[in-house]
Design a protein around this motif. Structure first.
Motif, mmCIF file in Angstrom:
data_model
loop_
_atom_site.group_PDB
_atom_site.id
_atom_site.type_symbol
_atom_site.label_atom_id
_atom_site.label_comp_id
_atom_site.label_asym_id
_atom_site.label_seq_id
_atom_site.Cartn_x
_atom_site.Cartn_y
_atom_site.Cartn_z
ATOM 1 N N VAL A 268 57.501 24.890 -90.411
ATOM 2 C CA VAL A 268 58.605 24.951 -89.467
ATOM 3 C C VAL A 268 58.746 26.371 -88.935
ATOM 4 C CG1 VAL A 268 60.247 25.400 -91.358
ATOM 5 C CG2 VAL A 268 61.093 24.467 -89.191
ATOM 6 N N PHE A 269 59.169 26.501 -87.723
ATOM 7 C CA PHE A 269 59.592 27.737 -87.067
ATOM 8 C C PHE A 269 59.509 27.586 -85.552
ATOM 9 C CE2 PHE A 269 58.785 31.761 -84.890
ATOM 10 C CZ PHE A 269 59.916 32.474 -85.250
ATOM 11 N N TRP A 270 58.349 27.153 -85.043
ATOM 12 C CA TRP A 270 58.114 27.121 -83.604
ATOM 13 C C TRP A 270 58.967 26.049 -82.929
ATOM 14 C CZ3 TRP A 270 56.117 31.429 -82.420
ATOM 15 C CH2 TRP A 270 55.158 32.047 -83.242
ATOM 16 N N PRO A 271 59.237 26.203 -81.634
ATOM 17 C CA PRO A 271 60.104 25.258 -80.926
ATOM 18 C C PRO A 271 59.599 23.817 -80.995
ATOM 19 C CG PRO A 271 59.718 27.204 -79.579
ATOM 20 C CD PRO A 271 58.792 27.304 -80.749
ATOM 21 N N GLU A 272 60.528 22.917 -81.248
ATOM 22 C CA GLU A 272 60.216 21.488 -81.275
ATOM 23 C C GLU A 272 61.002 20.725 -80.224
ATOM 24 O OE1 GLU A 272 60.403 19.938 -85.335
ATOM 25 O OE2 GLU A 272 60.129 22.003 -86.050
ATOM 26 N N GLY B 120 35.291 16.236 -100.418
ATOM 27 C CA GLY B 120 36.145 16.597 -101.556
ATOM 28 C C GLY B 120 37.332 17.459 -101.198
ATOM 29 N N ILE B 121 37.570 17.685 -99.911
ATOM 30 C CA ILE B 121 38.744 18.458 -99.492
ATOM 31 C C ILE B 121 39.992 17.634 -99.779
ATOM 32 C CG2 ILE B 121 39.976 19.394 -97.493
ATOM 33 C CD1 ILE B 121 37.232 20.160 -96.322
ATOM 34 N N THR B 122 40.945 18.245 -100.444
ATOM 35 C CA THR B 122 42.185 17.554 -100.798
ATOM 36 C C THR B 122 43.415 18.158 -100.132
ATOM 37 O OG1 THR B 122 42.472 18.972 -102.748
ATOM 38 C CG2 THR B 122 41.275 16.893 -103.062
ATOM 39 N N THR B 123 43.256 19.305 -99.494
ATOM 40 C CA THR B 123 44.395 20.066 -98.981
ATOM 41 C C THR B 123 44.361 20.065 -97.457
ATOM 42 O OG1 THR B 123 44.249 21.447 -100.959
ATOM 43 C CG2 THR B 123 45.617 22.256 -99.152
ATOM 44 N N PHE B 124 45.446 19.585 -96.859
ATOM 45 C CA PHE B 124 45.501 19.399 -95.411
ATOM 46 C C PHE B 124 46.732 20.097 -94.843
ATOM 47 C CE2 PHE B 124 42.844 16.086 -97.028
ATOM 48 C CZ PHE B 124 41.861 15.902 -96.061
ATOM 49 N N HIS B 125 46.521 20.818 -93.728
ATOM 50 C CA HIS B 125 47.588 21.589 -93.091
ATOM 51 C C HIS B 125 47.874 21.063 -91.690
ATOM 52 C CE1 HIS B 125 47.710 25.208 -95.834
ATOM 53 N NE2 HIS B 125 46.591 24.618 -96.228
ATOM 54 N N THR B 126 49.148 20.989 -91.365
ATOM 55 C CA THR B 126 49.579 20.653 -90.020
ATOM 56 C C THR B 126 50.924 21.328 -89.807
ATOM 57 O OG1 THR B 126 49.914 18.806 -88.480
ATOM 58 C CG2 THR B 126 50.673 18.485 -90.765
ATOM 59 N N ALA B 127 51.617 21.022 -88.712
ATOM 60 C CA ALA B 127 52.934 21.619 -88.468
ATOM 61 C C ALA B 127 53.702 20.744 -87.499
ATOM 62 C CB ALA B 127 52.791 23.032 -87.906
ATOM 63 N N ALA B 128 55.018 20.784 -87.615
ATOM 64 C CA ALA B 128 55.871 19.924 -86.803
ATOM 65 C C ALA B 128 55.725 20.198 -85.318
ATOM 66 C CB ALA B 128 57.327 20.090 -87.233
ATOM 67 N N ALA B 129 55.539 21.466 -84.940
ATOM 68 C CA ALA B 129 55.537 21.833 -83.524
ATOM 69 C C ALA B 129 54.184 21.613 -82.854
ATOM 70 C CB ALA B 129 55.951 23.291 -83.360
ATOM 71 N N ALA C 112 52.501 15.457 -82.521
ATOM 72 C CA ALA C 112 51.290 14.634 -82.436
ATOM 73 C C ALA C 112 50.278 14.996 -83.510
ATOM 74 C CB ALA C 112 50.657 14.782 -81.046
ATOM 75 N N ALA C 113 50.241 16.283 -83.919
ATOM 76 C CA ALA C 113 49.279 16.683 -84.949
ATOM 77 C C ALA C 113 49.591 16.002 -86.278
ATOM 78 C CB ALA C 113 49.281 18.199 -85.110
ATOM 79 N N GLU C 114 50.865 15.947 -86.634
ATOM 80 C CA GLU C 114 51.247 15.273 -87.878
ATOM 81 C C GLU C 114 50.930 13.782 -87.809
ATOM 82 O OE1 GLU C 114 54.878 18.008 -89.627
ATOM 83 O OE2 GLU C 114 55.382 16.420 -88.197
ATOM 84 N N GLU C 115 51.245 13.162 -86.687
ATOM 85 C CA GLU C 115 50.969 11.738 -86.525
ATOM 86 C C GLU C 115 49.473 11.454 -86.579
ATOM 87 O OE1 GLU C 115 52.888 10.978 -82.840
ATOM 88 O OE2 GLU C 115 54.884 10.706 -83.732
ATOM 89 N N SER C 116 48.680 12.331 -85.964
ATOM 90 C CA SER C 116 47.230 12.166 -85.980
ATOM 91 C C SER C 116 46.683 12.256 -87.397
ATOM 92 C CB SER C 116 46.578 13.238 -85.095
ATOM 93 O OG SER C 116 45.169 13.220 -85.220
ATOM 94 N N LEU C 117 47.198 13.212 -88.176
ATOM 95 C CA LEU C 117 46.735 13.368 -89.554
ATOM 96 C C LEU C 117 47.082 12.141 -90.383
ATOM 97 C CD1 LEU C 117 45.456 15.120 -91.742
ATOM 98 C CD2 LEU C 117 47.700 16.159 -92.124
ATOM 99 N N THR C 118 48.282 11.629 -90.205
ATOM 100 C CA THR C 118 48.696 10.436 -90.947
ATOM 101 C C THR C 118 47.776 9.266 -90.656
ATOM 102 O OG1 THR C 118 50.994 11.156 -90.871
ATOM 103 C CG2 THR C 118 50.606 8.838 -91.352
ATOM 104 N N LYS C 119 47.482 9.055 -89.391
ATOM 105 C CA LYS C 119 46.607 7.952 -89.000
ATOM 106 C C LYS C 119 45.210 8.141 -89.573
ATOM 107 C CE LYS C 119 44.917 5.464 -84.925
ATOM 108 N NZ LYS C 119 44.958 5.392 -83.431
ATOM 109 N N ALA C 120 44.707 9.391 -89.535
ATOM 110 C CA ALA C 120 43.349 9.660 -90.006
ATOM 111 C C ALA C 120 43.226 9.504 -91.518
ATOM 112 C CB ALA C 120 42.928 11.066 -89.586
#
Length: 328
Positions: free
Chosen positions: A76-80, A39-48, A53-61
């Protein structure tokens, strides 16, 4: 799964949120599936994280999960990248980073866009004017901060009002052991209508009880890559592990695992909307989710304080942002 309103907004978030900072590589799909099943509906990731890869992994999952059923948070904030404009909160980086996140997350909007640290080198009005434009374009619904001091949050709240930006969230490190947000950050946020995403509520896994004096489990964060090891080793002091071990009795009496006790403790704070946790196995996700809706009685809360004693960190000066002389 119980849900709470985030700050003074109408946005409902699950009491347990799933984050994939260090857990986007192995078992990612299985862990996200377990989160959805719980029932978890809230997901966190970050661009950096993982250079995107973390964002892409979440999308796929997440697969074919209905987008409107989810609260997607990225930041956003950390180097990309290696360039001088590839980090921080300048108008340029905020804009380019967001568009990269939208592409990787395969969505047309971010529910909560988080400013992951304070940027001393960018005027705060520059950042919030950029956010205002992106909000009006429908690409961002709400905005949050992460590990900002009380003074910085006051500046953000004023800038948000000037530029009509819905600032509704803050993400501090917050756990039984680390309570530095309580003295200043949480009261300021409460007055400003800002709710808390409590991050690191398991103190990098230490509060689960899996680390014991003289024993570090194989394949744990403490045996991972350099970034993972640095995050947990300061908490593995003998004296801390001995005190944490005493919490097992409190958990047993409450009918909880130690991880559930730690998460339930975090959720007793009325300013906390959601406890943000990662997991390396689906079983951990399922266990964590069961902490939602749990109420700890006064005796349990008192015993936690007594057992951890002087190892509880409360100094508000330890809210961490990079110093003004440096930039990520």
């Amino acid at each position: 799964m119980e849900h709470r309103r985030l700050g003074a907004s109408g946005l409902a978030v699950s009491e347990i949120s799933y984050g994939n900072w260090l857990t986007y590589r192995d078992n990612a799909a299985e862990c996200v599936t377990a989160a959805l099943d719980a029932g978890i509906t809230t997901f966190h990731t970050a661009a950096a994280w993982g250079a995107g890869a973390a964002e892409e992994s979440l999308t796929k999952a997440l697969g074919e999960t209905r987008r409107d059923d989810l609260v997607l948070c990225t930041g956003v904030f950390w180097p990309e990248g290696p360039g001088p404009n590839d980090a921080g909160l300048s108008r340029k980086h905020v804009t380019t980073s967001l568009h990269g996140s939208l592409r990787r997350l395969a969505t047309d909007h971010i529910d909560v866009y988080q400013l992951l640290r304070f940027d001393y080198r960018t005027p705060i009005d520059e950042t919030f004017l950029a956010l205002s434009d992106l909000v009006r374009q429908g690409k961002i619904l709400y905005v949050g901060t992460a590990e900002w001091t009380a003074e910085q949050i006051l500046q953000a709240a004023a800038a948000a009002e000037r530029h009509a930006v819905p600032l509704i969230a803050n993400q501090p490190h917050y756990s039984m052991l680390w309570r530095v947000a309580e003295a200043q950050v949480m009261p300021v946020c409460q007055r400003a209508g800002i709710g808390q995403f409590a991050s690191v509520p398991l103190a990098q896994g230490v509060l689960t009880g899996k680390y014991r004096v003289g024993h570090v489990p194989a394949n744990s964060r403490a045996t991972g890559d350099e970034e993972a090891r640095q995050s947990v080793w300061p908490l593995l002091a003998k004296e801390i592990l001995e005190r944490v071990g005493l919490l097992r009795g409190v958990a047993d009496e409450a009918g909880l695992t130690m991880a559930q006790l730690a998460l339930a403790w975090t959720l007793q704070n009325e300013t906390v909307a959601s406890a943000l946790v990662g997991a390396s196995t689906p079983a951990q996700v399922t266990e964590n989710a069961k902490a939602a809706g749990t109420t700890l009685d006064f005796d349990a809360l008192t015993r936690v304080d007594q057992l951890l004693g002087s190892f509880i960190q409360t100094d508000p000066r330890l809210t961490w942002s990079p110093p003004a002389t440096t930039r990520p």
